[in-house]
Design a protein around this motif. Structure first.
Motif, mmCIF file in Angstrom:
data_model
loop_
_atom_site.group_PDB
_atom_site.id
_atom_site.type_symbol
_atom_site.label_atom_id
_atom_site.label_comp_id
_atom_site.label_asym_id
_atom_site.label_seq_id
_atom_site.Cartn_x
_atom_site.Cartn_y
_atom_site.Cartn_z
ATOM 1 N N SER A 113 0.836 -1.207 0.000
ATOM 2 C CA SER A 113 0.000 0.000 0.000
ATOM 3 C C SER A 113 0.866 1.250 0.000
ATOM 4 O O SER A 113 0.526 2.257 -0.638
ATOM 5 C CB SER A 113 -0.924 0.015 1.225
ATOM 6 O OG SER A 113 -1.830 -1.065 1.154
ATOM 7 N N GLN B 264 -7.462 1.026 -0.814
ATOM 8 C CA GLN B 264 -7.822 -0.143 -0.035
ATOM 9 C C GLN B 264 -8.968 0.208 0.924
ATOM 10 O O GLN B 264 -9.854 -0.583 1.156
ATOM 11 C CB GLN B 264 -6.580 -0.585 0.740
ATOM 12 C CG GLN B 264 -6.703 -1.891 1.436
ATOM 13 C CD GLN B 264 -5.385 -2.255 2.125
ATOM 14 O OE1 GLN B 264 -4.407 -1.503 2.060
ATOM 15 N NE2 GLN B 264 -5.377 -3.385 2.759
ATOM 16 N N ASP C 254 -5.567 -1.412 -5.114
ATOM 17 C CA ASP C 254 -4.987 -1.955 -3.891
ATOM 18 C C ASP C 254 -6.012 -2.800 -3.153
ATOM 19 O O ASP C 254 -6.949 -2.294 -2.566
ATOM 20 C CB ASP C 254 -4.497 -0.817 -2.991
ATOM 21 C CG ASP C 254 -3.654 -1.335 -1.833
ATOM 22 O OD1 ASP C 254 -3.499 -2.571 -1.696
ATOM 23 O OD2 ASP C 254 -3.163 -0.503 -1.059
ATOM 24 N N GLU C 255 -5.827 -4.085 -3.195
ATOM 25 C CA GLU C 255 -6.727 -5.023 -2.531
ATOM 26 C C GLU C 255 -8.187 -4.746 -2.819
ATOM 27 O O GLU C 255 -9.022 -4.680 -1.928
ATOM 28 C CB GLU C 255 -6.439 -5.052 -1.028
ATOM 29 C CG GLU C 255 -5.072 -5.640 -0.807
ATOM 30 C CD GLU C 255 -4.765 -5.959 0.650
ATOM 31 O OE1 GLU C 255 -5.713 -6.194 1.394
ATOM 32 O OE2 GLU C 255 -3.589 -5.985 0.982
HETATM 33 MG MG MG Z 1 -1.880 -2.878 2.012
#
Ligand code: MG
Ligand code: ADP
Ligand code: MG
Length: 248
Positions: A41, A85, A170-171
């Motif tokens: 991240s 995220q 991100d995720e």
């Molecule tokens: Mg992360």
């Protein structure tokens, strides 16, 4: 499209990225996997220019420009998109206002005329439809009271409207049920093109069943410690990260 060379970056005086290098060509999809706390991240935040993330050394070339010479907004306007995220809520600002302002800024940076509201609404409705999100979401505060899946689909809708050159997800898969995951993956796949690149950060191989990456990298201890094709993701799924040199 993106060339990261020996990037070192810190957060609150803690060294997180420790000589990370990565090249992403136009049209390529790169998956980044790695243990918790590896710096995945952080990489997205450093690239997007988030305050508090200090570049110590190294360079990043984005589409022929020195990324670190650009302000955060300029980076977005130049076509860098980071889907968070944990997407932020912006109460009081409607999703539609936010999207229109973002699209206007990106078009201005490309020397394109601003869209009139009818054309904008037409595109926004199409984007909502593509990600299975009711158009009512355009009227609500940005991410206000959205469920996890709705936030992710809303991000994807933003991405479709902004037509970025490089998308960093991100995720995007965390907290999604299988149906929402497929909607997100279908949206990403529909956006894949010869001149648009993706960096997909994920903990799980599962997402990569739907978004097929050209390359898979392992980020551990602030560096890319292994790169391969999509078979590397399967190997990681079965063996974990501990067997890799340099993996924490
Ligand atoms: Mg992360
Ligand atoms: P990953 O996404 O790979 O799980 P992160 O990039 O979120 O890892 O975090 C990498 C390291 O940096 C962790 O040790 C984390 O605690 C630290 N870190 C990240 N952001 C911050 C922050 N804003 N303040 C303090 N430490 C942070
Ligand atoms: Mg994490």
């Amino acid at each position: 499209m993106l060339s990261i060379k020996e990037l070192r970056a810190s957060v609150e005086d803690k060294d997180i990225l420790q000589g990370l290098s990565l090249d992403v060509g136009p049209g390529e999809v790169h998956a980044i996997m790695g243990p918790n706390g590896a710096g995945k991240s952080t990489l997205g935040h450093v690239l997007s220019g988030r305050p508090g993330y200090e570049v110590v050394s190294g360079s990043v070339d984005f589409d022929g420009r020195d990324l670190f010479a650009m302000e955060t907004e300029e980076r977005a306007q130049a076509g860098l998109f980071l889907a968070f995220q944990y997407p932020v809520e912006i109460p009081g600002v409607s999703n539609m206002e936010f999207l229109k302002a973002s699209v206007d800024a990106v078009r201005e940076a490309k020397s394109l005329e601003a869209l009139d509201s009818v054309s904008f609404m037409k595109r926004a409705r199409e984007a909502c439809k593509a990600v299975n999100l009711s158009v009512d979401f355009l009227k609500r505060g940005v991410n206000e009271g959205f469920s996890g899946g709705e936030k992710k689909r809303n991000e994807l809708m933003q991405m479709m409207l902004l037509e970025p050159k490089l998308c960093i997800l991100d995720e995007t898969d965390s907290g999604l049920d299988i149906d929402a995951l497929q909607v997100v993956a279908a949206g990403v796949n529909a956006m894949r093109s010869a001149d648009r690149s993706f960096i997909v950060v994920t903990h799980y191989q599962r997402l990569l069943d739907y978004i097929e990456p050209d390359f898979v990298h392992v980020l551990a201890g602030g560096r890319i410690v292994r790169s391969g094709g999509k078979e590397l993701a399967l190997e990681l799924e079965s063996k974990g990260y501990a067997w890799l040199d340099g993996a924490a």
